[in-house]
Design an enzyme around this catalytic site. Sequence first.
Site, mmCIF file in Angstrom:
data_model
loop_
_atom_site.group_PDB
_atom_site.id
_atom_site.type_symbol
_atom_site.label_atom_id
_atom_site.label_comp_id
_atom_site.label_asym_id
_atom_site.label_seq_id
_atom_site.Cartn_x
_atom_site.Cartn_y
_atom_site.Cartn_z
ATOM 1 C CE LYS A 1 -4.020 4.414 7.374
ATOM 2 N NZ LYS A 1 -2.325 4.381 8.923
ATOM 3 C CG LEU B 1 -2.382 -1.126 0.949
ATOM 4 C CD1 LEU B 1 -1.787 -2.440 0.500
ATOM 5 C CD2 LEU B 1 -3.064 -0.762 2.399
ATOM 6 C CB CYS C 1 15.764 11.266 -16.964
ATOM 7 S SG CYS C 1 14.009 10.841 -17.667
#
Length: 482
Positions: A265, A183, A456
């Site tokens: 949560k 997560l 990049c």
Amino acid sequence: MKFIIKLFPEITIKSQSVRLRFIKILTGNIRNVLKHYDETLAVVRHWDNIEVRAKDENQRLTIRDALTRIPGIHHILEVEDVPFTDMHDIFEKALVQYRDQLEGKTFCVRVKRRGKHDFSSIDVERYVGGGLNQHIESARVKLTNPDVTVHLEVEDDRLLLIKGRYEGIGGFPIGTQEDVLSLISGGFDSGVSSYMLMRRGCRVHYCFFNLGGAAHEIGVRQVAHYLWNRFGSSHRVRFVAINFEPVVGEILEKIDDGQMGVILKRMMVRAASKVAERYGVQALVTGEALGQVSSQTLTNLRLIDNVSDTLILRPLISYDKEHIINLARQIGTEDFARTMPEYCGVISKSPTVKAVKSKIEAEEEKFDFSILDKVVEEANNVDIREIAQQTEQEVVEVETVNGFGPNDVILDIRSVDEQEDKPLKVEGIDVVSLPFYKLSTKFGDLDQNKTWLLWCERGVMSRLQALYLREQGFNNVKVYRP
């Protein structure tokens, strides 16, 4: 060039069958990572080491750096493999290799030997050490804590002159343990916990709960792609993004203030468990640390765990914040975390630190769970390798160029370390360095009359940052891909 890969010690104490399986998996992982740099290289496994042989000398530093970031490797020896005839021949070859390094230094000689010989390892150490001491006047033998340790390995009729030793990250090879779903929020904790499970041999997939729109998701994608590209690119992994704004809205509207944090949560764990079950993943990973915030007390963590049968791993449970930040700095995610947008959509004025199960369940009865089911069903699941391609589609309005005009300036957005290792120089155009993690705060200070060509090495970060800057209203950016 040749590298000798030494195994993580915990691999060497496994049973024969398990050890062979781990070595086979590690060999495959090394091939998968290095084939992008040199398709002709050879990876050969042995009982106690793995050999990597490559022909393209230009890729030496790149290959060496990649090896130091593959889980399962304790250290890497860069060696020169030569034949020898006797101990004096070993000494002469060591003298040629080490003379310059030993000038004015203290040293000792350490030898490892395999095969049948009429001398021992200690015999070689004494003979070579004595010879080097005699032939290099400014060098001095010191057996404890010397300035230079001369490493030699003798195997049958071959001498390995150790040109350098480089530490790996250790751990188990990815794929030796089962998959997990991390997560990830883009902050310090979730990045470090994801790395720790990769290092322990798990293939880590990523689940992101979006509370803050496109800019937040772009930032988290960068972190997930960075972690995968740096430590786990031997395997394909998923990046699952769930739009959690409807869930947050339902909580804000219907749930009592003090219970919001724990219930949010619990909703995240429910959603992540559904995703894990869908893809056959065995466990969830979070960056929670005991007592760090109100929802991370033992009572609250227990209530959060109760909503799912899926195992929840918390590798940082006993770590303090300083330790976590130090680890983030080591693995390279600190700068991402410091500049990550914060979206605290559910902030209780007086959050409970000791939630009561009956109260939590009573509050959740007010919640419309069809909203949760819908956001999980509509979750966006992509192969993490496609993040670059998907970004290309998303930044259609940002032009990609391979040349430049008189008003253009190349903006090198790589990290400081990468810029120092491989400075970018392009003839006919100015190159300005500004690491990606400073773009959000420093880009506005640049000359806005110029057109800035973001660059990049792989083009992923430059596209993501171009999209971000466009969203902030900067229209003078392009992506530079020569």
